[in-house]
Design an enzyme around this catalytic site. Structure first.
Site, PDB file in Angstrom:
ATOM      1  CD  GLU A  50     -55.033  34.137  19.829  1.00  0.00           C
ATOM      2  OE1 GLU A  50     -56.034  34.486  19.161  1.00  0.00           O
ATOM      3  OE2 GLU A  50     -54.598  32.976  19.839  1.00  0.00           O
ATOM      4  CE  LYS A  56     -64.485  39.187  23.054  1.00  0.00           C
ATOM      5  NZ  LYS A  56     -65.221  39.664  21.879  1.00  0.00           N
ATOM      6  NE  ARG A  85     -64.758  31.755  16.440  1.00  0.00           N
ATOM      7  CZ  ARG A  85     -64.691  31.213  17.650  1.00  0.00           C
ATOM      8  NH1 ARG A  85     -65.408  31.709  18.643  1.00  0.00           N
ATOM      9  NH2 ARG A  85     -63.913  30.177  17.883  1.00  0.00           N
ATOM     10  NE  ARG A 111     -71.440  33.216  17.735  1.00  0.00           N
ATOM     11  CZ  ARG A 111     -70.768  33.513  18.828  1.00  0.00           C
ATOM     12  NH1 ARG A 111     -69.758  34.346  18.758  1.00  0.00           N
ATOM     13  NH2 ARG A 111     -71.098  32.994  19.988  1.00  0.00           N
ATOM     14  CD  GLU A 149     -64.097  38.307  15.629  1.00  0.00           C
ATOM     15  OE1 GLU A 149     -65.033  38.945  16.153  1.00  0.00           O
ATOM     16  OE2 GLU A 149     -63.971  37.073  15.736  1.00  0.00           O
ATOM     17  CG  PHE A 199     -58.536  33.403  16.102  1.00  0.00           C
ATOM     18  CD1 PHE A 199     -59.130  32.184  16.369  1.00  0.00           C
ATOM     19  CD2 PHE A 199     -59.335  34.485  15.776  1.00  0.00           C
ATOM     20  CE1 PHE A 199     -60.505  32.036  16.311  1.00  0.00           C
ATOM     21  CE2 PHE A 199     -60.715  34.349  15.720  1.00  0.00           C
ATOM     22  CZ  PHE A 199     -61.304  33.117  15.992  1.00  0.00           C
ATOM     23  NE  ARG A 255     -70.826  30.390  26.237  1.00  0.00           N
ATOM     24  CZ  ARG A 255     -70.660  31.407  25.391  1.00  0.00           C
ATOM     25  NH1 ARG A 255     -69.583  32.187  25.503  1.00  0.00           N
ATOM     26  NH2 ARG A 255     -71.545  31.661  24.447  1.00  0.00           N
ATOM     27  CE  LYS A 281     -67.230  35.969  26.245  1.00  0.00           C
ATOM     28  NZ  LYS A 281     -68.256  35.945  25.194  1.00  0.00           N
TER      29      LYS A 281
END
Length: 562
Positions: free
Chosen positions: A252, A254, A259, A274, A303, A343, A419, A425
């Site tokens: 996707e 970035k 966010r 965020r 985003e 997303f 995470r 990324k």
């Protein structure tokens, strides 16, 4: 039976006195047993939140907003000399420890003062956040001093720290969950999942203390208008590494934006940043588009990007300008055009979707969002095991002004607040770092009136902070001025023009490389660091970890991270 605040503080002192995680867990279990013995399950909620320096749950996004200066004024109002408290703070490096040492100097209003209960302390501190308007500072000082006067030195130690929301006892959410796991005989991974969904350690604690069925309790499920922490990506060394690991990943774009998490129930919409701040009123055009989505209720993630008239992203700071604007929204709305690239979908028509694989969540999202939504677009994606096609998609994402690509495992569930190794990324430059300011030093020359050099830190697994360098370049004079004003409000002490501050200001740092170094305890240092952005959209919980530093170091040396 009421729990006294001193009973809690005595065990906090034990927790603070050891660096061993297992010992901290055992001492915390003593607190759980105290709650059970006194039949006060509601107090475990307060204890857990206080242990990590919070009065409010994380999803509430509330802070006491009391800086060191107000606290020191409250201490002075109890009868302690200003110079004495300042000198003791400078000697100890901690307002709590200083107050404990000087507590015998506080004027008691009565020899027969009743010691404060945990409930009394908790209620008094919650009131602080509601005090506004004229004379608010004096009222806050009066409330703080009233509870200090009733407290013993050990209580004053932790009261001061709690007021500043920095307990310094080394307790973290993972350690508390470990204690819960052992005492209540529950798998820790199950508790981690529930906590990630409720984003409220106090609520989970209370349910455990009440011996509820935590797996079926309605309050412990994903809920509309109770935002959760976003799932976070790791860095990867190459596109090919991701294909080798995942087979045919979902690539996707970035986006160079901020966010957002969007909640909708019937015709009510709330949008969270965020940091879980409610930014709904700042972006009304997005709210109106969400209202048109044909769904009874949902939670989607995307985003938010500021766009110029040519459809290319504007500077990140323009997005923050929109998020921060409280008044005259119409004027800035016409100046800064926003678009949200969605997303993921986490909740739809009364059903949580986070346990579904990404490929299924994406399918649901594509059925809900259509091209008729001008301000809401589904993120650009490509699912492939062909490195050349993936590389072309990556280059295309860069060509339209964005940062690179996200690489996702199509079979992965959504794991809030973690995470994960199912989402990466990939960018053309070394990953920037999010760090927190711990010290600030006055500048030189024409910048001598502002703080111009900043000690910066990353965190470890237990959220302890480790210095990784100093940074002074990359900031405009306006940014330095604003930072200086912020730092004045969170300064703990000043020694030789260097301010030791509460760790609240997050910076995004670019750098030439990460080097091994014995100068800092973390074992690494940044070569030529430079401030890329002041991240007002992030909190200390979002900063990078030592593990992240190690991974980036390995990637820059060509070792990969798999």
């Amino acid at each position: 039976m009421a729990i006294l605040f001193k009973e809690v503080c005595d065990i906090f002192y034990k927790i603070e006195s050891t660096t061993k995680r297992l010992e901290k867990m055992e001492y915390f279990i003593e607190l759980i047993k105290m709650v059970e013995n006194k039949k006060a399950p509601q107090d475990l909620k307060k204890i857990c939140q206080i242990a990590v320096g919070r009065v409010f749950a994380e999803h509430e996004n509330k802070e006491l907003g009391i800086g060191p200066n107000i606290l020191i004024d409250a201490i002075i109002s109890t009868g302690i000399n200003k110079k004495t408290i300042q000198n003791t703070i400078n000697q100890t490096g901690d307002i709590g420890t200083a107050l404990e040492q000087l507590g015998h100097n506080i004027k008691q209003t009565s020899l027969f003062q009743t010691p404060p209960t945990l409930e009394e302390v908790y209620t008094t501190l919650k009131k602080l956040s509601t005090i506004e308007g004229g004379q608010s500072q004096k009222k806050k000082i009066r409330h703080i001093s009233s509870i200090l006067i009733k407290s013993s030195p050990i209580e004053q130690r932790y009261l001061a720290r709690l007021i500043l929301e920095d307990m310094r006892i080394g307790m973290s959410i993972p350690t508390i969950l470990g204690a819960f796991s052992k005492y209540y005989n529950q798998p820790k991974e199950n508790l981690e999942k529930i906590y990630a969904v409720v984003n409220d350690i106090g609520l989970l604690a209370e349910k455990l203390a009440q011996r509820c069925d935590i797996y079926n309790d309605e309050e412990l499920q994903l809920k509309i208008f109770r935002p959760i922490k976003p799932m976070l990506a790791q860095l990867i060394g190459s596109i090919n590494d991701a294909i080798i690991e995942m087979g045919a990943p979902q690539f996707e774009t970035k986006y160079d934006g901020a966010r957002v998490q969007i909640h909708k129930k019937d015709n009510i919409v709330k949008i969270y940043s965020r940091k879980l701040e409610d930014i709904t009123n700042s972006i009304p055009e997005i709210v109106e588009e969400v209202k048109n989505i044909e769904a009874q209720n949902l939670i989607i993630e995307g985003e938010c990007v500021a766009m110029d008239k040519n459809g290319r992203p504007r500077p990140f700071q323009d997005i923050l300008r929109r998020f921060r604007r409280k008044y005259n929204i119409d004027s800035i709305q016409s100046e800064i055009n926003l678009k949200v690239y969605v997303f993921d979908i986490l909740y739809y028509n009364n059903k949580s979707l986070i346990e579904l694989p990404l490929i299924e969540r994406r399918s649901i999202l594509e059925k809900i969002l259509t091209n008729k939504h001008n301000k809401l677009n589904i993120s650009h994606k490509l699912t492939t095991d062909n490195e050349q096609k993936a590389r072309e998609f990556y280059e295309w994402s860069l060509s339209i002004g964005h940062e690179g690509v996200m690489i996702k495992n199509p079979n992965a569930i959504y794991t809030p607040g973690s995470r994960v190794r199912t989402m990466y990324k990939f960018k053309p430059t070394l990953e920037s770092l999010d760090v927190v300011i711990t010290k600030a030093k006055m500048g030189m020359g024409k910048r001598k009136e502002w703080y111009g050099s900043f000690e910066i830190a990353v965190k470890d697994y237990e959220n302890n902070l480790y210095t990784i360098g100093h940074v002074g370049s990359g900031l405009t004079e306006e940014e330095l001025h604003n930072l200086t004003e912020q730092i004045k409000n969170i300064t703990i002490e000043v020694i030789n023009d260097e301010a030791i501050v509460e760790p609240k200001i997050v910076l995004e740092i670019s750098y030439e490389e990460i080097q091994e170094s014995d100068k800092y305890k973390c074992g690494y240092a940044l070569r030529f660091p430079r401030v890329a952005r002041i991240r007002t959209d992030k909190s200390i919980e979002d900063i990078n970890s030592i593990e992240d530093i190690e991974r980036i170091f390995d990637i820059q040396k060509g070792k990969g991270n798999l």
